[in-house]
Design a protein around this motif. Structure first.
Motif, short mmCIF file in Angstrom:
data_model
loop_
_atom_site.label_atom_id
_atom_site.label_comp_id
_atom_site.label_asym_id
_atom_site.label_seq_id
_atom_site.Cartn_x
_atom_site.Cartn_y
_atom_site.Cartn_z
N TYR A 70 0.83 -1.20 0.00
CA TYR A 70 0.00 0.00 0.00
C TYR A 70 0.87 1.26 0.00
N ALA A 71 1.98 1.21 0.72
CA ALA A 71 2.89 2.36 0.76
C ALA A 71 3.48 2.64 -0.61
N ALA A 72 3.83 1.58 -1.33
CA ALA A 72 4.44 1.75 -2.64
C ALA A 72 3.50 2.39 -3.65
N HIS A 73 2.19 2.30 -3.40
CA HIS A 73 1.20 2.86 -4.33
C HIS A 73 0.82 4.30 -4.01
N GLN A 74 1.42 4.88 -2.96
CA GLN A 74 1.13 6.27 -2.60
C GLN A 74 1.96 7.21 -3.46
N ASP A 75 1.35 8.31 -3.88
CA ASP A 75 2.03 9.29 -4.73
C ASP A 75 2.85 10.30 -3.93
N ASN A 76 2.49 10.50 -2.67
CA ASN A 76 3.16 11.50 -1.83
C ASN A 76 4.23 10.83 -0.97
N PRO A 77 5.46 11.36 -0.94
CA PRO A 77 6.52 10.73 -0.12
C PRO A 77 6.20 10.73 1.37
N VAL A 78 5.41 11.70 1.84
CA VAL A 78 5.02 11.72 3.25
C VAL A 78 4.08 10.55 3.55
N ASP A 79 3.16 10.27 2.63
CA ASP A 79 2.26 9.14 2.81
C ASP A 79 3.03 7.82 2.76
N ARG A 80 4.01 7.74 1.87
CA ARG A 80 4.82 6.51 1.81
C ARG A 80 5.58 6.32 3.11
#
Length: 370
Positions: A70-80
């Motif tokens: 799920y982290a790898a699919h986030q566009d924002n580095p903060v979300d990752r």
């Protein structure tokens, strides 16, 4: 792993035999000469082991591998970053109540686990000192590292320091995250009920963007208020705080914005100030009335004016420390990043098999050094 008539594999939820009783074992007779020494070099009774190799225990890191996906699919580095932090916490959840020592792998021993969305291979690459290496890969991430556990006996507790660095890579974003795990302590080795806690600080660094997540695993200390608690922040490359992370490594991890965190802290501060004012006012009244009561006989002294007894930490029925309610760990507008799966009801008597040990087609590869 069970196999049905139609050759479909069914994941088991417990190991086939109950744990051996350790009541007849004199732990002190084994450990009395080991104070201050590294227990990884000491021969221990087999009853103190759990029926797993340390290489299998490493695979439990991957129980919540979906968080990394799920982290790898986030566009924002903060979300990752916040989901990588959640994965780092989730990897330690299986340690709760795991009081048995896994068997030491022999040099060259390997363990391979194949699942639909990832594959992990572990190997014992050194015997003295004992070092285990692992590498997991999927279409979305790579996860690898090495662990050199240092185990010391302090007289009544056993401390495990898992020295080594673990790494997560997201090829899609060309990002690399690294961190080291916190210490683990098993209390009441000689006398009392065994219980476990993890404490220390994890600092997760995104070497591509400079973002850092700092997580503090709090020790229970003299009270049980902070037992199992985890708190920290996600910061940018300029050390500016962006998110507040909180939860318990045994249950969940959440996050909220710094605005919601600061508003919550102001409310908490206001509540504490009101409590302090009320306690000060009540203490002043108590002193005044106690002087009036001092003129009376002791047998007629008002019980309501007696001094409060010293506070003692809460305990459960089995004598283990107990942290306060999860309700206090619920800041407004929080986002749930990870939640621990429930354990089988009989997990305290029969070792349960986490999904990482028995799911789908698992391949065991054992090799012996000549």
């Amino acid at each position: 792993m069970a196999e049905s008539a139609d050759n479909e594999y069914i994941a088991r939820r417990e190991l086939p035999a109950p744990m051996l009783s350790r009541k007849k074992i004199s732990v002190w007779s084994v450990l009395k000469n080991c104070i201050g020494k590294d227990l990884s070099k000491i021969t221990m009774p087999v009853e103190l082991n759990e029926p797993l190799s340390f290489l299998q225990r490493i695979c439990e890191y991957m129980e919540y591998a979906n968080v990394l996906t799920y982290a790898a699919h986030q566009d924002n580095p903060v979300d990752r970053m916040k989901y990588v932090a959640a994965f780092a916490v989730s990897a330690l959840a299986s340690n709760l109540d795991r009081l048995g020592k896994p068997f030491n792998p022999i040099l060259g021993e390997t363990y391979e686990l194949q699942r639909e969305n990832y594959r992990i291979v572990c190997e014992q690459v050194s015997h003295h000192p004992p070092i285990s290496a692992f590498h997991a890969e999927s279409n979305d991430f790579n996860f690898y590292g090495s662990i050199n556990p240092k185990i010391k006996f302090s007289g009544k507790n056993v401390e495990i320091r898992p020295t080594g660095v673990v790494t997560v890579e997201f090829p899609k974003w060309n990002e690399t995250y690294t961190w080291s795990n916190v210490n683990c302590c098993v209390h009441n080795i000689i006398v009392g009920k065994l219980w476990i806690e993890q404490y220390g600080t994890i600092e997760i660094t995104n070497h591509a963007t400079g973002h850092v997540a700092t997580l503090t695993f709090k020790s229970s200390g003299l009270s049980d208020k902070d037992l199992y608690r985890v708190e920290g922040f996600v910061k940018d490359e300029n050390q500016q705080k962006l998110l507040f992370l909180y939860g318990k490594w045994t249950k969940f991890l959440k996050c909220c914005s710094m605005e919601d965190y600061e508003e919550h802290m102001q409310q908490e501060k206001k509540i504490e100030e009101e409590k302090h004012c009320n306690s000060t006012h009540n203490a002043a009244q108590g002193k005044m009335f106690s002087k009036l009561n001092s003129f009376k006989l002791d047998s007629f002294r008002s019980l309501s004016l007696q001094e409060d007894k010293e506070f003692t930490p809460n305990e459960t029925n089995d004598g283990l420390p107990r942290s306060d309610s999860d309700i206090s760990l619920n800041l407004p507008n929080s986002i749930l990043l990870w939640r621990c799966k429930p354990r089988p009801a009989n997990s305290s008597e029969i070792p349960f098999a986490p999904p990482t040990h028995d799911y789908g087609r698992i391949y065991y590869v054992w090799s012996r050094a000549i």
